[in-house]
Scaffold this motif. Structure first.
Motif, mmCIF file in Angstrom:
data_model
loop_
_atom_site.group_PDB
_atom_site.id
_atom_site.type_symbol
_atom_site.label_atom_id
_atom_site.label_comp_id
_atom_site.label_asym_id
_atom_site.label_seq_id
_atom_site.Cartn_x
_atom_site.Cartn_y
_atom_site.Cartn_z
ATOM 1 N N GLN A 36 0.823 -1.214 0.000
ATOM 2 C CA GLN A 36 0.000 0.000 0.000
ATOM 3 C C GLN A 36 0.855 1.261 0.000
ATOM 4 N N ILE A 55 -7.345 -6.963 -3.173
ATOM 5 C CA ILE A 55 -7.755 -6.651 -1.800
ATOM 6 C C ILE A 55 -6.700 -7.099 -0.795
ATOM 7 N N THR A 56 -6.106 -8.279 -1.031
ATOM 8 C CA THR A 56 -5.091 -8.793 -0.114
ATOM 9 C C THR A 56 -3.703 -8.405 -0.594
ATOM 10 N N ASN A 61 -4.083 -3.181 2.816
ATOM 11 C CA ASN A 61 -5.102 -3.960 2.108
ATOM 12 C C ASN A 61 -5.791 -3.082 1.068
ATOM 13 N N THR A 81 -9.614 -9.382 -7.693
ATOM 14 C CA THR A 81 -9.385 -10.157 -6.485
ATOM 15 C C THR A 81 -10.041 -11.535 -6.525
ATOM 16 N N SER A 88 -17.723 -8.987 0.083
ATOM 17 C CA SER A 88 -16.496 -8.375 -0.440
ATOM 18 C C SER A 88 -16.788 -7.490 -1.647
#
Length: 229
Positions: A36, A55-56, A61, A81, A88
């Protein structure tokens, strides 16, 4: 033709390598980040037109990254993702994402959805002009010399596929797959020839000497990019 810049935020190296190669071949400029903090730093130097975001991540995140991006810019974000549950998807969209694509994905579909988001957000014009021909992908209209043309669903699908791959030579097999996907029935080489002929009769000034969709003998067809004047 304008090059659009994509920031890919993904920590799976194999996905980064394969997706970067594919998007580069499609004419995009791609730079990647796995964390990030690194991604947010690149936003200030790379100035992407669009962000593809997992997302991961190895650090941070995707949700918080998307929130940070949207706080300071209007750059469109597409989540890419493996998280496919409804929570989600809804969370991603409520965070401000412009689209949500689940892994595994089809590369051609991804490119199509990238271009759709770029058009919708104003980064790409919805109107493509090829000489006397004008295609508005938002309104779904095609005009020639300012007169609207009436194309069948398959003819319009073929034209859009050529436009999305302008300047590239497309084999007959690739084009047949495009027709088959839409028709839902088996189609053969003669079917493709018929639809190319019908499309040329509508969009070309002289279908016998086409200047938009050129035949590449022994291979397939290519949509020509008009020279800048």
């Amino acid at each position: 033709m304008q090059t659009y810049h994509i920031l890919l935020i993904e920590d799976d190296l194999s996905i980064v390598e394969n997706l970067t190669a594919y998007l580069t071949a499609e004419g995009f400029s791609v730079i990647s980040a796995s964390r990030q903090e690194q991604a947010l730093s690149l936003l200030e130097t790379f100035h992407p037109d669009l962000v593809l975001l997992d997302i991961t991540l190895s650090q941070g995140n995707g949700y918080s990254t998307c929130t940070a991006i949207k706080k300071t810019s209007q750059i469109p974000v597409i989540f890419l993702t493996a998280l496919t549950d409804e929570f989600s998807v809804v969370t991603g969209l409520e965070m401000g994402a412009d689209d949500y694509i689940c892994k595994p994905f089809r590369p051609r579909e991804l490119v199509s959805r990238i271009r759709t988001v770029l058009r919708r957000t104003g980064a790409v014009s919805s109107v493509t002009v090829l000489g006397s021909l004008s295609v508005d992908t938002v309104r779904g209209t095609v005009t020639k010399h300012s007169q609207e043309l009436f194309l069948s669903a398959l003819e319009y699908r073929l034209l859009l596929f050529f436009l999305n791959n302008r300047g590239k030579t497309l084999t007959r097999n690739v084009l047949l797959e495009e027709i088959w996907d839409l028709a839902g029935d088996y189609v053969n080489d003669n079917t493709l020839t018929v639809y190319i002929k019908r499309l040329r009769e509508k969009i070309e000034d002289n279908p016998q000497e086409p200047t938009i969709i050129k035949t590449i003998r022994g291979i397939g067809y290519r949509l020509e990019i008009p020279s800048e004047t």
